[in-house]
Design an enzyme around this catalytic site. Structure first.
Site, PDB file in Angstrom:
ATOM      1  N   LYS A  45      42.738  51.537  49.849  1.00 15.84           N
ATOM      2  CA  LYS A  45      42.165  50.553  49.044  1.00 15.84           C
ATOM      3  C   LYS A  45      42.565  49.203  49.371  1.00 15.84           C
ATOM      4  CE  LYS A  45      46.005  52.192  45.788  1.00 15.84           C
ATOM      5  NZ  LYS A  45      46.243  52.973  45.264  1.00 15.84           N
ATOM      6  N   ARG A 144      48.382  56.331  32.404  1.00 17.20           N
ATOM      7  CA  ARG A 144      47.734  55.196  32.982  1.00 17.20           C
ATOM      8  C   ARG A 144      46.619  56.121  33.296  1.00 17.20           C
ATOM      9  NH1 ARG A 144      48.893  51.761  38.738  1.00 17.20           N
ATOM     10  NH2 ARG A 144      47.681  54.915  39.600  1.00 17.20           N
ATOM     11  N   HIS A 173      49.348  61.175  39.408  1.00 13.99           N
ATOM     12  CA  HIS A 173      50.373  59.808  40.228  1.00 13.99           C
ATOM     13  C   HIS A 173      51.896  60.071  39.596  1.00 13.99           C
ATOM     14  CE1 HIS A 173      50.388  56.910  42.899  1.00 13.99           C
ATOM     15  NE2 HIS A 173      50.394  55.816  41.559  1.00 13.99           N
ATOM     16  N   ARG A 229      49.272  61.840  49.731  1.00 17.67           N
ATOM     17  CA  ARG A 229      47.795  60.517  49.243  1.00 17.67           C
ATOM     18  C   ARG A 229      49.276  59.130  49.582  1.00 17.67           C
ATOM     19  NH1 ARG A 229      47.177  62.250  44.133  1.00 17.67           N
ATOM     20  NH2 ARG A 229      48.253  60.305  43.082  1.00 17.67           N
ATOM     21  N   TYR A 273      52.831  17.834  46.633  1.00 19.41           N
ATOM     22  CA  TYR A 273      53.484  17.777  45.437  1.00 19.41           C
ATOM     23  C   TYR A 273      54.209  17.915  44.257  1.00 19.41           C
ATOM     24  CZ  TYR A 273      47.638  18.930  45.589  1.00 19.41           C
ATOM     25  OH  TYR A 273      46.538  18.705  46.396  1.00 19.41           O
ATOM     26  N   CYS A 320      50.869  24.840  48.708  1.00 17.89           N
ATOM     27  CA  CYS A 320      50.256  23.592  48.446  1.00 17.89           C
ATOM     28  C   CYS A 320      49.114  25.018  48.590  1.00 17.89           C
ATOM     29  CB  CYS A 320      49.830  22.886  49.356  1.00 17.89           C
ATOM     30  SG  CYS A 320      50.662  21.061  49.414  1.00 17.89           S
ATOM     31  N   MET A 321      47.590  25.057  47.861  1.00 12.55           N
ATOM     32  CA  MET A 321      46.768  25.990  48.359  1.00 12.55           C
ATOM     33  C   MET A 321      46.563  26.329  49.865  1.00 12.55           C
ATOM     34  SD  MET A 321      42.940  25.755  46.557  1.00 12.55           S
ATOM     35  CE  MET A 321      43.108  25.303  44.888  1.00 12.55           C
ATOM     36  N   ASP A 322      45.810  25.623  50.622  1.00 13.18           N
ATOM     37  CA  ASP A 322      45.471  25.160  51.998  1.00 13.18           C
ATOM     38  C   ASP A 322      46.570  25.361  52.763  1.00 13.18           C
ATOM     39  OD1 ASP A 322      43.040  25.837  50.498  1.00 13.18           O
ATOM     40  OD2 ASP A 322      43.373  23.711  50.453  1.00 13.18           O
TER      41      ASP A 322
HETATM   42  C1  LIG Z   1      47.967  53.491  45.232  1.00 14.93           C
HETATM   43  C2  LIG Z   1      48.228  55.259  45.482  1.00 14.93           C
HETATM   44  C3  LIG Z   1      48.727  55.421  45.921  1.00 14.93           C
HETATM   45  C4  LIG Z   1      49.486  55.272  47.626  1.00 14.93           C
HETATM   46  O1  LIG Z   1      50.532  54.588  46.473  1.00 14.93           O
HETATM   47  P1  LIG Z   1      51.532  54.567  47.791  1.00 14.93           P
HETATM   48  O2  LIG Z   1      52.955  54.339  47.271  1.00 14.93           O
HETATM   49  O3  LIG Z   1      51.187  53.026  48.279  1.00 14.93           O
HETATM   50  O4  LIG Z   1      51.818  55.642  49.255  1.00 14.93           O
HETATM   51  C5  LIG Z   1      48.448  57.255  45.734  1.00 14.93           C
HETATM   52  N1  LIG Z   1      47.429  57.427  44.596  1.00 14.93           N
HETATM   53  C6  LIG Z   1      47.133  56.744  44.133  1.00 14.93           C
HETATM   54  C7  LIG Z   1      46.900  57.623  42.738  1.00 14.93           C
HETATM   55  C8  LIG Z   1      47.252  55.495  43.964  1.00 14.93           C
HETATM   56  O5  LIG Z   1      47.096  54.455  42.856  1.00 14.93           O
END
Ligand SMILES: *Cc1c(COP(=O)(O)O)cnc(C)c1O
Length: 399
Positions: A45, A144, A173, A229, A273, A320-322
């Site tokens: 992601k 969540r 999670h 995961r 700045y 700065c920004m850049d």
């Molecule tokens: C992002 C995410 C993960 C991975 O988590 P890490 O801490 O980066 O290994 C696993 N499960 C869900 C639902 C997530 O949103």
């Protein structure tokens, strides 16, 4: 790591160098570390945690990942467009406006509430010959996303009641898997086990069960279930100060730039700045073409440092920004065009992502994902740049 190769490919001086061999090694460490029967889902992601989702996905799959995960439907569609065919789960909640695109791209969806399930089933029944693949997300204590425990079995029954849906798995999670105290994590597993048992007693095939993120997977084999995961640790970044990386794991990203110009400061000269840095003597400084719009946080102003010629060059004044100005040692033998390491991987004197995150008051997850789209990603294999991804897309580099 050979820098010679990165030096001569054209483009912006500021770039993120992504060591695909590190990604491959980190993935193989997980493949070897969990049971061969345990599936591994590589979480890519947020553009592969800022590393470039397509190349990371390819590398992860080639080195033992069975499935992929993203957070949004668009992220999944982009991977499909790039030719990625592996099973791909959208972890986050989706809106009904995303259903058609998700089905079209054969994405697996995380579902938790009945109304969306009905809409999804109707759309899948109309448009696809195969049932739409869903994973039921249940809330075991993070509060969540996910179905409440009291409703989990009812939601699961709703899914299996639709012939146009296929329940591929049930997951949850962890909120605290990266903390020293393991009790909240064990408690969530207990809640998960109870919920799954209830569904199974109701005759539901719960499919692939998965709860572990990187931190839980690195703790030991208690949380593997059918699949783990893996996100942050795939990139060679420890989930927290409490959870150490496994032996041989390596941070894949460094951020590099080059000195754009040298600046001679007189006593009393102020930098950037707001003039928050004042030179007290004759000092040399260097302009580095990276700023907060590249992901170099403004909170690093007057705080962080970069590595130039093996020594620390402290940030002078505000980011700065850049652009950012850094100080040079008196008599430093540096030139315009010299290599600058903005984010190191621990093998040099530049701050690592974890160190920069501490300085910026955040976590490495946020820093890695803030490296913005305008920073070209140079993908390194065997010390050579094999591909570059920038605002114009991803292209291989011929040698
Ligand atoms: C992002 C995410 C993960 C991975 O988590 P890490 O801490 O980066 O290994 C696993 N499960 C869900 C639902 C997530 O949103």
């Amino acid at each position: 790591m050979s820098l010679g190769a990165t030096q001569f490919v054209s483009g912006r001086s500021t770039r993120a160098v992504i060591d695909l061999d590190a990604i491959a090694g980190n993935m193989r460490a997980f493949r070897d570390g969990v049971s061969p029967a345990t599936r591994i889902m590589a979480v890519v992601k947020a553009n592969g945690y800022g590393h470039g989702a397509t190349m990371i996905a390819r590398t992860a799959i080639a080195n033992g990942a069975n499935e992929l995960a993203v957070a949004t439907v668009d992220e999944g569609v982009r991977l499909r467009q790039a030719g990625i065919t592996a099973p791909l789960l959208v972890l986050g909640p989706i809106s009904c406006g995303e259903i058609a695109a998700a089905l079209d791209a054969d994405l697996m969806l995380s579902v938790a509430d009945g109304d969306l399930i009905d809409l999804l089933a109707a759309e899948a029944g109309r448009t696809t010959s195969e049932p739409a693949k869903v994973h039921l997300k249940i809330d075991t204590g993070m509060h969540r996303y996910g179905a409440a425990i009291s409703e989990a079995t009812a939601v699961a029954k709703k899914i299996v009641s639709h012939s146009s849906l296929h329940l591929c798995g049930v997951f949850s999670h962890f909120a605290c898997a990266d903390e020293t105290d393991e009790r909240p994590t064990r408690q969530q597993v207990g809640v998960f086990n109870d919920a799954v048992r209830e569904m199974q007693q109701a005759g539901i095939d719960t499919g692939c069960l998965h709860v572990a993120n990187s931190a839980a997977t690195m703790r030991g084999r208690d949380y593997d279930f059918d699949m783990v995961r893996i996100g942050i640790a795939l990139y060679g970044i420890a989930p927290s100060a409490e959870i150490r990386l496994w032996q041989g794991m390596k941070q894949a990203m460094t951020v590099r730039s080059r000195i754009h110009r040298l600046i001679a400061l007189q006593p009393g000269d102020r930098v950037s700045y707001g003039g928050t840095y004042e030179a007290l003597k004759h000092e040399m400084a260097a302009l580095i073409p990276i700023g907060y719009a590249d992901g170099y946080h403004r909170s690093l102003s007057n705080r962080a440092w970069m590595e130039i010629g093996s020594t620390r060059a402290p940030v002078r004044g505000r980011v700065c920004m850049d652009q950012t100005v850094v100080g040079l040692h008196n008599g430093a033998r540096v030139n315009q065009g010299d290599e600058v390491i903005v984010v190191g991987d621990g093998s040099n004197n530049a701050p690592t992502l974890a160190q920069l995150a501490d300085m910026a008051g955040t976590i490495p997850y946020e820093l890695a994902t803030s490296v913005s789209a305008r920073v070209p990603r140079h993908f390194l294999q065997n010390g050579h740049v094999v591909a570059i991804e920038d605002l114009f897309g991803l292209r291989p580099i011929e040698r």
